[in-house]
Design a protein around this motif. Structure first.
Motif, PDB file in Angstrom:
ATOM      1  N   VAL A 149      -2.430 -16.659 -37.261  1.00 24.04           N
ATOM      2  CA  VAL A 149      -1.182 -16.972 -36.592  1.00 24.04           C
ATOM      3  C   VAL A 149      -0.527 -15.454 -36.350  1.00 24.04           C
ATOM      4  O   VAL A 149      -0.316 -14.807 -37.338  1.00 24.04           O
ATOM      5  CB  VAL A 149      -0.170 -17.827 -37.257  1.00 24.04           C
ATOM      6  N   SER A 150      -0.619 -14.978 -35.036  1.00 22.36           N
ATOM      7  CA  SER A 150      -0.041 -13.777 -34.824  1.00 22.36           C
ATOM      8  C   SER A 150      -0.999 -12.758 -35.532  1.00 22.36           C
ATOM      9  O   SER A 150      -0.241 -11.787 -36.472  1.00 22.36           O
ATOM     10  CB  SER A 150       1.367 -13.527 -35.300  1.00 22.36           C
ATOM     11  N   PRO A 151      -2.003 -12.653 -35.689  1.00 20.22           N
ATOM     12  CA  PRO A 151      -2.747 -11.504 -36.249  1.00 20.22           C
ATOM     13  C   PRO A 151      -2.554 -10.117 -36.024  1.00 20.22           C
ATOM     14  O   PRO A 151      -2.263  -9.591 -34.913  1.00 20.22           O
ATOM     15  CB  PRO A 151      -4.247 -11.809 -36.071  1.00 20.22           C
ATOM     16  N   ALA A 152      -2.114  -9.290 -37.057  1.00 18.32           N
ATOM     17  CA  ALA A 152      -1.745  -8.039 -36.911  1.00 18.32           C
ATOM     18  C   ALA A 152      -2.547  -6.972 -37.804  1.00 18.32           C
ATOM     19  O   ALA A 152      -3.470  -7.334 -38.619  1.00 18.32           O
ATOM     20  CB  ALA A 152      -0.144  -7.893 -37.157  1.00 18.32           C
ATOM     21  N   GLY A 153      -2.325  -5.455 -37.485  1.00 17.67           N
ATOM     22  CA  GLY A 153      -2.929  -4.685 -38.395  1.00 17.67           C
ATOM     23  C   GLY A 153      -4.158  -3.883 -37.602  1.00 17.67           C
ATOM     24  O   GLY A 153      -4.578  -2.944 -38.221  1.00 17.67           O
ATOM     25  N   SER A 223       4.273 -16.008 -26.964  1.00 19.58           N
ATOM     26  CA  SER A 223       4.368 -15.274 -25.897  1.00 19.58           C
ATOM     27  C   SER A 223       5.291 -14.243 -25.730  1.00 19.58           C
ATOM     28  O   SER A 223       5.486 -13.386 -24.903  1.00 19.58           O
ATOM     29  CB  SER A 223       4.760 -16.438 -24.747  1.00 19.58           C
ATOM     30  N   ARG A 224       6.215 -14.310 -26.935  1.00 21.78           N
ATOM     31  CA  ARG A 224       7.421 -13.057 -26.844  1.00 21.78           C
ATOM     32  C   ARG A 224       7.294 -12.339 -28.284  1.00 21.78           C
ATOM     33  O   ARG A 224       7.776 -11.535 -28.600  1.00 21.78           O
ATOM     34  CB  ARG A 224       8.673 -13.787 -26.947  1.00 21.78           C
ATOM     35  N   ASP A 225       5.867 -12.149 -28.611  1.00 17.84           N
ATOM     36  CA  ASP A 225       5.548 -11.370 -29.886  1.00 17.84           C
ATOM     37  C   ASP A 225       5.232  -9.985 -29.190  1.00 17.84           C
ATOM     38  O   ASP A 225       3.979  -9.538 -28.971  1.00 17.84           O
ATOM     39  CB  ASP A 225       4.170 -11.943 -30.419  1.00 17.84           C
ATOM     40  N   PRO A 226       5.905  -8.923 -29.745  1.00 15.91           N
ATOM     41  CA  PRO A 226       5.726  -7.535 -29.314  1.00 15.91           C
ATOM     42  C   PRO A 226       4.586  -6.713 -30.043  1.00 15.91           C
ATOM     43  O   PRO A 226       4.278  -5.741 -29.859  1.00 15.91           O
ATOM     44  CB  PRO A 226       7.271  -6.993 -29.648  1.00 15.91           C
ATOM     45  N   LEU A 227       4.228  -7.700 -31.396  1.00 15.43           N
ATOM     46  CA  LEU A 227       3.141  -7.150 -32.066  1.00 15.43           C
ATOM     47  C   LEU A 227       1.778  -7.093 -31.574  1.00 15.43           C
ATOM     48  O   LEU A 227       0.711  -6.806 -32.039  1.00 15.43           O
ATOM     49  CB  LEU A 227       3.273  -7.390 -33.363  1.00 15.43           C
ATOM     50  N   MET A 228       1.821  -7.980 -30.628  1.00 17.08           N
ATOM     51  CA  MET A 228       0.377  -8.597 -29.999  1.00 17.08           C
ATOM     52  C   MET A 228       0.312  -8.079 -28.551  1.00 17.08           C
ATOM     53  O   MET A 228       1.046  -8.229 -27.909  1.00 17.08           O
ATOM     54  CB  MET A 228       0.257 -10.361 -29.980  1.00 17.08           C
ATOM     55  N   ALA A 253       7.655 -18.293 -28.456  1.00 20.62           N
ATOM     56  CA  ALA A 253       7.816 -17.933 -29.973  1.00 20.62           C
ATOM     57  C   ALA A 253       7.363 -16.421 -29.966  1.00 20.62           C
ATOM     58  O   ALA A 253       6.894 -15.604 -28.938  1.00 20.62           O
ATOM     59  CB  ALA A 253       6.374 -18.598 -30.762  1.00 20.62           C
ATOM     60  N   ALA A 254       7.974 -15.704 -31.168  1.00 18.91           N
ATOM     61  CA  ALA A 254       7.762 -14.451 -31.310  1.00 18.91           C
ATOM     62  C   ALA A 254       6.473 -14.214 -32.423  1.00 18.91           C
ATOM     63  O   ALA A 254       5.656 -15.060 -32.411  1.00 18.91           O
ATOM     64  CB  ALA A 254       8.934 -13.773 -31.800  1.00 18.91           C
ATOM     65  N   ALA A 290       2.901 -25.326 -26.087  1.00 21.61           N
ATOM     66  CA  ALA A 290       1.767 -24.980 -26.718  1.00 21.61           C
ATOM     67  C   ALA A 290       0.790 -25.329 -25.896  1.00 21.61           C
ATOM     68  O   ALA A 290       0.759 -26.319 -25.363  1.00 21.61           O
ATOM     69  CB  ALA A 290       1.367 -25.486 -28.136  1.00 21.61           C
ATOM     70  N   TYR A 291      -0.308 -24.317 -25.527  1.00 20.83           N
ATOM     71  CA  TYR A 291      -1.484 -24.739 -24.610  1.00 20.83           C
ATOM     72  C   TYR A 291      -2.615 -23.914 -24.994  1.00 20.83           C
ATOM     73  O   TYR A 291      -2.500 -22.689 -25.310  1.00 20.83           O
ATOM     74  CB  TYR A 291      -1.009 -24.480 -23.236  1.00 20.83           C
TER      75      TYR A 291
END
Length: 304
Positions: A149-153, A223-228, A253-254, A290-291
């Motif tokens: 979920v929202s993978p970062a790094g 869709s609103r996640d600035p880290l992705m 979602a962020a 969700a889609y």
């Protein structure tokens, strides 16, 4: 000092154990559960309880497992649910030397050893996703499925000043209650630990490990996640592998989807675990939707 609060912050049981000499705080499904195995499948002869698959939720950078609880609690009756604070984070003790991503993955495996769990589905948010990828790299026989979920790094979050700007933008997009949960965790984790772990994340081969996964893998993006990066880049990455990956977007979602959109996320996870088509949850009305945007050719086909 080991303390369980007088007023538990979770519907999960709050417990302590020791992993490699470090006190580890964790939350667990209350009540008895059967041995690891498919949901609803009978346990060994004489077992009084049906078998239940184990699901462990792994937190992000500088945080504890507390912000994962809204989603974990919704799944607690369907899976043997574990939500640890990894060593050095949250209420858990600090190891003699801070742990990098591979060491956190090994600590997660040893936590499962301590709980008597042979294999599990791992659900991670943000930094928890590289930890899961590393866990799968070293312990492939112990991970059934991965939920990232929202993978970062990765390179999109480098250098540090860029990641700080992204986090600042994300903070304005998360519910105000998220800061009340996150602020004490960040303060406890501290600036030196933050800088040290960020450097470790910049050296971690996130994309290589992701493409090396050979298990059914769900990637959930906000869709609103600035880290992705955007969906087009995500599709491009997903298509680079012999593809076991299912990619889902939650509109509105962020970054901290596990906290801000637990109903939608839990619904998506249930459908993924049952190999069902991903459809929006009619019981979670609101702005989020969700889609699917990608279902890999090697991913288990959706069962109507």
């Amino acid at each position: 000092m080991r303390r369980v609060p007088k007023r538990p912050s979770s519907a999960l049981a709050e417990r302590w154990t020791t992993v490699d000499g470090v006190d580890v705080f964790y939350r667990e499904s209350p009540g008895p559960v059967g041995p690891a195995g498919p949901v609803g499948q009978a346990g060994p002869p004489g077992s009084p309880e049906p078998a239940t698959r184990t699901m462990m939720h792994l937190h992000g950078f500088g945080l504890s497992g507390r912000y994962l609880l809204p989603t974990a609690e919704l799944l607690r009756d369907e899976f043997h649910t574990l939500v640890p604070d990894l060593p050095g984070f949250g209420r858990s003790g600090r190891p003699a030397e801070p742990l990098d991503v591979p060491e956190l993955a090994h600590a997660a495996a040893r936590f499962l050893d301590d709980r008597g769990v042979e294999s599990a589905t791992l659900v991670g948010n943000s930094m928890g996703c590289p930890v899961i990828c590393e866990f799968a790299y070293h312990h492939p026989e112990r991970i059934e499925r991965a939920v990232l979920v929202s993978p970062a790094g990765g390179i999109y979050n480098q250098p540090l000043r860029r990641a700080i700007r992204q986090l600042a933008r994300d903070g304005s997009r998360e519910p105000a209650s998220m800061m009340r949960v996150a602020a004490p965790d960040y303060l406890r984790f501290g600036v030196p630990s933050t800088l040290r772990l960020f450097r470790a994340l910049t050296r971690y081969p996130s994309l290589d490990r992701l493409l090396a996964l050979r298990i059914p893998t769900l990637v959930v993006l906000g869709s609103r996640d600035p880290l992705m990066p955007g969906p087009a880049r995500i599709r491009e990455v997903a298509r680079q592998s012999e593809n076991h990956v299912l990619v889902v977007v939650i509109d509105g979602a962020a970054h901290a989807i596990n906290f801000s959109n637990p109903g939608e996320l839990a619904n998506v996870i249930r459908q993924f675990m049952a190999d069902k088509p991903i459809v929006d949850d009619p019981d979670a009305p609101g702005t989020a939707r969700a889609y699917e945007i990608h279902r890999g050719s090697l991913h288990p086909p959706a069962v109507p």
